[in-house]
Design a protein around this motif. Structure first.
Motif, PDB file in Angstrom:
ATOM      1  N   TYR A 117       2.044  -9.818   2.860  1.00  0.00           N
ATOM      2  CA  TYR A 117       2.086 -10.953   1.933  1.00  0.00           C
ATOM      3  C   TYR A 117       1.066 -11.996   2.383  1.00  0.00           C
ATOM      4  N   GLU A 118      -0.061 -12.015   1.698  1.00  0.00           N
ATOM      5  CA  GLU A 118      -1.203 -12.830   2.112  1.00  0.00           C
ATOM      6  C   GLU A 118      -0.942 -14.327   2.018  1.00  0.00           C
ATOM      7  N   GLU A 119       0.007 -14.747   1.188  1.00  0.00           N
ATOM      8  CA  GLU A 119       0.262 -16.179   0.995  1.00  0.00           C
ATOM      9  C   GLU A 119       1.100 -16.790   2.117  1.00  0.00           C
ATOM     10  N   LYS A 120       1.623 -15.950   3.023  1.00  0.00           N
ATOM     11  CA  LYS A 120       2.458 -16.454   4.108  1.00  0.00           C
ATOM     12  C   LYS A 120       1.649 -16.643   5.387  1.00  0.00           C
ATOM     13  N   GLU A 121       2.205 -17.384   6.329  1.00  0.00           N
ATOM     14  CA  GLU A 121       1.560 -17.541   7.643  1.00  0.00           C
ATOM     15  C   GLU A 121       1.750 -16.290   8.487  1.00  0.00           C
ATOM     16  N   ALA A 122       2.935 -15.695   8.360  1.00  0.00           N
ATOM     17  CA  ALA A 122       3.236 -14.443   9.057  1.00  0.00           C
ATOM     18  C   ALA A 122       3.942 -13.521   8.072  1.00  0.00           C
ATOM     19  N   SER A 123       3.696 -12.227   8.194  1.00  0.00           N
ATOM     20  CA  SER A 123       4.248 -11.298   7.212  1.00  0.00           C
ATOM     21  C   SER A 123       4.536  -9.936   7.833  1.00  0.00           C
ATOM     22  N   PHE A 124       5.559  -9.276   7.286  1.00  0.00           N
ATOM     23  CA  PHE A 124       5.776  -7.862   7.583  1.00  0.00           C
ATOM     24  C   PHE A 124       4.593  -7.085   7.018  1.00  0.00           C
ATOM     25  N   SER A 125       4.143  -6.079   7.738  1.00  0.00           N
ATOM     26  CA  SER A 125       2.980  -5.303   7.303  1.00  0.00           C
ATOM     27  C   SER A 125       3.291  -3.810   7.330  1.00  0.00           C
ATOM     28  N   MET A 126       2.564  -3.075   6.493  1.00  0.00           N
ATOM     29  CA  MET A 126       2.749  -1.626   6.450  1.00  0.00           C
ATOM     30  C   MET A 126       1.505  -0.967   5.874  1.00  0.00           C
ATOM     31  N   ILE A 127       1.343   0.300   6.188  1.00  0.00           N
ATOM     32  CA  ILE A 127       0.292   1.100   5.572  1.00  0.00           C
ATOM     33  C   ILE A 127       0.876   1.685   4.292  1.00  0.00           C
ATOM     34  N   ARG A 128       0.342   1.296   3.170  1.00  0.00           N
ATOM     35  CA  ARG A 128       0.837   1.806   1.896  1.00  0.00           C
ATOM     36  C   ARG A 128       0.238   3.184   1.634  1.00  0.00           C
ATOM     37  N   ILE A 129       1.113   4.130   1.303  1.00  0.00           N
ATOM     38  CA  ILE A 129       0.715   5.510   1.039  1.00  0.00           C
ATOM     39  C   ILE A 129       0.728   5.755  -0.474  1.00  0.00           C
ATOM     40  N   GLU A 130      -0.321   6.393  -0.974  1.00  0.00           N
ATOM     41  CA  GLU A 130      -0.387   6.688  -2.405  1.00  0.00           C
ATOM     42  C   GLU A 130       0.847   7.492  -2.836  1.00  0.00           C
ATOM     43  N   ASN A 131       1.471   7.040  -3.901  1.00  0.00           N
ATOM     44  CA  ASN A 131       2.679   7.714  -4.389  1.00  0.00           C
ATOM     45  C   ASN A 131       2.279   8.858  -5.310  1.00  0.00           C
ATOM     46  N   SER A 132       1.850   9.944  -4.717  1.00  0.00           N
ATOM     47  CA  SER A 132       1.364  11.111  -5.462  1.00  0.00           C
ATOM     48  C   SER A 132       2.531  11.905  -6.039  1.00  0.00           C
ATOM     49  N   THR A 133       2.229  12.799  -6.966  1.00  0.00           N
ATOM     50  CA  THR A 133       3.273  13.646  -7.563  1.00  0.00           C
ATOM     51  C   THR A 133       3.976  14.511  -6.525  1.00  0.00           C
ATOM     52  N   PRO A 134       3.258  15.189  -5.617  1.00  0.00           N
ATOM     53  CA  PRO A 134       3.966  15.989  -4.590  1.00  0.00           C
ATOM     54  C   PRO A 134       4.877  15.145  -3.699  1.00  0.00           C
ATOM     55  N   LEU A 135       4.442  13.919  -3.384  1.00  0.00           N
ATOM     56  CA  LEU A 135       5.256  13.050  -2.532  1.00  0.00           C
ATOM     57  C   LEU A 135       6.505  12.589  -3.276  1.00  0.00           C
ATOM     58  N   MET A 136       6.362  12.226  -4.534  1.00  0.00           N
ATOM     59  CA  MET A 136       7.517  11.842  -5.331  1.00  0.00           C
ATOM     60  C   MET A 136       8.479  13.011  -5.508  1.00  0.00           C
ATOM     61  N   GLY A 165       5.168  -3.690  11.382  1.00  0.00           N
ATOM     62  CA  GLY A 165       5.737  -4.859  12.030  1.00  0.00           C
ATOM     63  C   GLY A 165       5.235  -6.170  11.470  1.00  0.00           C
ATOM     64  N   VAL A 166       5.705  -7.251  12.045  1.00  0.00           N
ATOM     65  CA  VAL A 166       5.400  -8.614  11.582  1.00  0.00           C
ATOM     66  C   VAL A 166       4.320  -9.236  12.462  1.00  0.00           C
ATOM     67  N   ALA A 167       3.330  -9.860  11.815  1.00  0.00           N
ATOM     68  CA  ALA A 167       2.256 -10.541  12.557  1.00  0.00           C
ATOM     69  C   ALA A 167       1.712 -11.693  11.727  1.00  0.00           C
ATOM     70  N   GLU A 168       0.902 -12.525  12.361  1.00  0.00           N
ATOM     71  CA  GLU A 168       0.236 -13.614  11.643  1.00  0.00           C
ATOM     72  C   GLU A 168      -0.734 -13.020  10.624  1.00  0.00           C
ATOM     73  N   VAL A 169      -0.767 -13.632   9.454  1.00  0.00           N
ATOM     74  CA  VAL A 169      -1.610 -13.122   8.379  1.00  0.00           C
ATOM     75  C   VAL A 169      -3.091 -13.163   8.758  1.00  0.00           C
ATOM     76  N   SER A 170      -3.489 -14.134   9.542  1.00  0.00           N
ATOM     77  CA  SER A 170      -4.893 -14.201   9.971  1.00  0.00           C
ATOM     78  C   SER A 170      -5.287 -12.942  10.745  1.00  0.00           C
ATOM     79  N   LEU A 171      -4.366 -12.435  11.576  1.00  0.00           N
ATOM     80  CA  LEU A 171      -4.637 -11.189  12.295  1.00  0.00           C
ATOM     81  C   LEU A 171      -4.683 -10.014  11.320  1.00  0.00           C
ATOM     82  N   LEU A 172      -3.731  -9.961  10.402  1.00  0.00           N
ATOM     83  CA  LEU A 172      -3.669  -8.857   9.441  1.00  0.00           C
ATOM     84  C   LEU A 172      -4.920  -8.825   8.561  1.00  0.00           C
TER      85      LEU A 172
END
Length: 227
Positions: A105-124, A183-190
Motif C-alpha cells: 500500500y503505497e499511500e502508507k508509511e509502512a505496509s505489508f508486502s507480497m509478491i503478487r502471482i498472476e492468477n492464471s487458469t491452471p492456478l485457479m 512482511g511489513v516494511a517502510e514504504v520507502s524501502l519497498l
C-alpha cells in the motif's frame, strides 16, 4: 461385592467408550516455488526483515509459498487428507507461473508486502480442486492450539485464528489472490526494492505441500509433500 464388581465393570465400560477429544490443526495446502523464485523471495524478505526485525522472517521453518487453501482439519484425518492430495501436483507441474509485481500500500508509511502471482487458469483450477478434495475433512472448531506455537510462548494472533475458517468464504474463488508473503516494511524501502531488486519472472512450482500453519499464516511444519 458381586453388585459392586458389576457396577465397576459397567462404569469402566462407559468410561472407556467415551470418545477422545479430536486434535484440530490448522493447515495450508500450498505450492513451493522453483529455486529462482524461492531465492528472490528470501532476498526481498532479508531486506524487509532488516528494516523491520519484528516482521516475518522467511527460512526453512517459514517457507516462501503460494497458498491454495487454508483450513482446520482433525489431525486423525491426516492420512486421508494426504491420500486425497496425491496426484494434485500433476495438474500444475508443467505450467508456468508468473511473479507479476511487488504489491504493497503505497499511500502508507509502512505496509505489508507480497509478491503478487498472476492468477492464471491452471492456478485457479488447482485452487478450486484443493477445496473440493479437502471439503469432506474441513472442520470449524479450531483454536489457538491448532497452530505451531510461537517460540517465545506468545499467543497466536487473533487475526490468524479467525482468518483460517474464513478462507473459503472470503478469500477463495473470485477472491483468490495468489501471492508470496514477504512482511511489513517502510514504504520507502519497498519503493526501492520494486525498482532495484524485484524481478518479474516466470517460474514453476516444485511441489504441492501440506504444512501446519504458524502465526501470521506462516508455513512452519511440513506434514506431506508431493513426490
Amino acid at each position: 461385592m458381586k453388585k459392586f464388581v458389576i457396577a465397576a465393570a459397567i462404569g469402566f465400560g462407559l468410561f472407556s467408550c467415551t470418545p477422545k477429544k479430536e486434535n484440530v490443526i490448522a493447515v495450508d495446502v500450498l505450492l513451493i516455488p522453483s529455486e529462482e523464485m524461492y531465492a528472490q523471495s528470501l532476498q526481498l524478505n532479508s531486506f524487509i526483515n532488516k528494516n523491520n526485525p519484528e516482521t516475518i522472517k522467511l527460512d526453512k521453518n517459514h517457507v516462501p509459498h503460494i497458498t491454495l487453501l487454508q483450513c482446520f482439519i482433525n489431525e486423525s484425518d491426516l492420512p486421508k487428507v494426504n491420500k486425497a492430495l496425491a496426484g494434485l501436483f500433476e495438474d500444475i507441474k508443467n505450467h508456468d507461473l508468473k511473479a507479476e509485481s511487488l504489491f504493497y500500500y503505497e499511500e502508507k508509511e509502512a505496509s505489508f508486502s507480497m509478491i503478487r502471482i498472476e492468477n492464471s487458469t491452471p492456478l485457479m483450477d488447482i485452487h478450486k480442486k484443493s477445496i473440493a478434495l479437502l471439503k469432506p475433512f474441513i472442520v470449524k472448531n479450531g483454536s489457538e492450539n491448532s497452530f505451531v506455537p510461537n517460540p517465545d510462548g506468545s499467543a497466536i494472533s487473533e487475526s490468524t485464528v479467525t482468518y483460517v475458517p474464513a478462507f473459503i468464504e472470503k478469500y477463495s474463488y473470485e477472491n483468490f489472490d495468489p501471492h508470496i508473503s514477504l512482511g511489513v516494511a517502510e514504504v520507502s524501502l519497498l519503493d526501492n526494492l520494486t525498482v532495484y531488486v524485484f524481478k518479474p519472472i516466470h517460474f514453476k512450482a516444485t511441489s504441492v505441500s501440506l504444512y501446519q500453519l504458524g502465526d501470521h499464516g506462516t508455513a512452519q511444519k511440513l506434514l506431506w509433500q508431493s513426490e
